[in-house]
Design an enzyme around this catalytic site. Structure first.
Site, short mmCIF file in Angstrom:
data_model
loop_
_atom_site.label_atom_id
_atom_site.label_comp_id
_atom_site.label_asym_id
_atom_site.label_seq_id
_atom_site.Cartn_x
_atom_site.Cartn_y
_atom_site.Cartn_z
N LYS A 63 0.80 -1.23 0.00
CA LYS A 63 0.00 0.00 0.00
C LYS A 63 0.83 1.28 0.00
CE LYS A 63 -3.78 -2.36 2.36
NZ LYS A 63 -4.72 -2.33 3.50
N LYS A 92 -14.20 -3.01 3.25
CA LYS A 92 -13.08 -2.99 2.32
C LYS A 92 -11.97 -2.09 2.87
CE LYS A 92 -15.19 -5.42 -0.86
NZ LYS A 92 -16.22 -5.92 0.05
N ASP A 93 -10.75 -2.35 2.43
CA ASP A 93 -9.61 -1.57 2.88
C ASP A 93 -9.78 -0.09 2.57
OD1 ASP A 93 -6.92 -3.52 3.34
OD2 ASP A 93 -8.63 -4.39 2.32
N LYS A 94 -9.17 0.72 3.41
CA LYS A 94 -9.17 2.16 3.18
C LYS A 94 -8.09 2.56 2.18
CE LYS A 94 -8.61 6.66 5.39
NZ LYS A 94 -8.34 7.39 6.65
#
Length: 455
Positions: free
Chosen positions: A31, A89-91
């Site tokens: 990320k 869901k992922d940020k």
């Protein structure tokens, strides 16, 4: 087992055992930018075209799922519980997922155009029911690991192949525990009715991350609640709401009433998750079975049926009744029809036979967090909507795996592609490949859960 100074388990050390332990980690970083972590929801069904609920396919970038829920509720003029979603869901990612909005008697054309930075609605349809947690098959991931040598693709491929063959340890990712990794401790304080501990964990300085919002958290300890609120990011809705309540003179018991019901549920779920992870670690660490014991069923286990989510007890009689019966059980596990399960503790959760090895390990994991079964039952008796609890498989199937290496304008990367069923975490897969602590890599923490958390 590692304990913090408060006596609670240190979640930073929960991922201690790897199923792919014999394969070196590739290291690297996750990320670096949202484009490096792509998630696409695989829905359980398509909207039928009519009904009281608008279904929206939403693409979000650098937004937590709950932030999008708030945006949609404000835009459509509904309560937040009128907005449905199948999973978090992922940020720090680019993700696509469905949301539903309950707007009886209205259609999409009755509302103004939705415009928010980082959020795009790709299409709108109608359906007859609210989208609820668990209404998805799974998620597809495309993940780029940065800061790695492309030659390490060999190790990434080996680890991913092992996980494809044996299954992924169904560990609950660190996102569940929040940016300070203490959501489970807030959940424990809620169970115990310790109101001061709730606000202290939520607003006080962090031992694990002392520089995180350090000024705001120092001001909280000095009783300067409005000043503390002014120092916190607006995205920290729960913290700001509780601080505002304290600033109005509320005692902790009343101030925690500002925590939204959905958020309370997430804190309790984080506690359940921490205990589950301990049980999973125990199994991986103590079993002499192939695949870390997460694919082998023993007497006393509760077997999880992957097609239906149903659970049944594995008894001595079942294993010893005949060679055919034992072989059938082993075959079903080998073909991924069934797997051992672990506890997401709650008052309605099915327990293994009390006093057996499996049950003792699950109760012991609960006690590591200073809780007993009686504590859970007392909380459930007085809570408005307590988490009922459930069984969670100790492993999940990874499908459609692929790995490639490359270089782009941001540098070298290894790209991993795979699909996971609902309720599982891509970062668990990536930790098996990267092995932070053994190499130079480290995953990141989001404020939001990842994709598949849907029960």
């Amino acid at each position: 087992m590692h304990l913090s100074s408060s006596g609670m388990a240190d979640l930073s050390a929960t991922h201690e055992f790897y199923l792919t332990a014999d394969v070196p980690g590739i290291g690297g970083r996750l990320k670096d930018r949202p484009e490096d972590f792509l998630v696409e929801e695989i829905p359980a069904y398509e909207p039928c075209g009519e009904g009281e609920h608008l279904y929206l396919l939403v693409e979000k970038r650098n937004h937590a799922t709950l932030s999008v829920v708030r945006m949609l509720a404000d835009h459509f003029g509904v309560r937040r519980d009128a907005v449905g979603f199948a999973g978090l869901k992922d940020k720090v990612a680019i993700t696509r997922q469905l949301f539903s909005i309950h707007v009886p008697g209205k259609k999409a054309e009755d509302f103004p155009l939705f415009e928010r930075e980082g959020v795009t609605i790709h299409w709108v349809d109608k359906h007859s029911n609210k989208l609820r947690r668990g209404h998805l098959v799974g998620n597809r991931f495309i993940v780029r690991v940065r800061g790695v040598e492309p030659s390490k693709i060999v190790m990434a491929h080996r680890s991913l192949s092992i996980l494809g063959r044996l299954g992924v340890p169904n560990r609950i990712g660190e996102q569940r525990f929040g940016i300070l990794q203490n959501n489970h401790l807030i959940g424990r304080a809620l169970i115990m009715g310790d109101h001061q501990a709730i606000v202290d964990e939520l607003l006080g300085p962090s031992q694990l991350f002392p520089k995180s919002q350090d000024e705001a958290r120092r001001l909280y300890t000095e009783g300067k609640y409005l000043d503390a609120m002014g120092m916190l990011p607006r995205s920290l809705h729960t913290e700001r709401r509780v601080l505002a309540s304290l600033a109005r003179g509320a005692k902790p018991k009343n101030a925690i009433g500002a925590i939204e019901r959905m958020q309370v549920s997430f804190y309790i779920t984080a506690l359940q998750s921490a205990v589950f992870n301990r049980v999973l670690d125990w199994r991986l660490n103590t079993s002499q079975d192939s695949g870390g014991g997460i694919g082998v069923l023993h007497a006393g286990d509760l077997a999880f049926k992957h097609d239906s989510g149903a659970v049944f007890a594995v008894t001595d009689e079942m294993r010893n009744a005949s060679a055919d019966a034992a072989q059938s059980l082993a075959r079903r596990a080998a073909e991924f029809e069934i797997s051992p399960s672990g506890p997401m503790w709650g008052h309605r959760m099915m327990r293994p036979t009390e006093g057996g090895t499996t049950d003792k390990s699950e109760v012991a994991a609960l006690m590591e967090y200073g809780l007993t079964v009686e504590d859970l039952n007392r909380y459930a008796a007085k809570a408005w909507d307590p988490e009922p609890g459930e069984r969670r498989p100790l492993r999940v199937r990874l499908t459609q795996p692929d790995v490639e290496a490359g270089v782009d304008e941001h540098g070298a990367y290894i790209k991993c592609v795979f699909e996971l069923p609902r309720g599982s975490f891509a970062t668990t897969v990536m930790r098996e490949l990267m092995k932070p602590g053994r190499a130079d890599g480290a995953t990141t923490r989001d404020e939001d859960d990842e994709e598949s958390d849907a029960r």
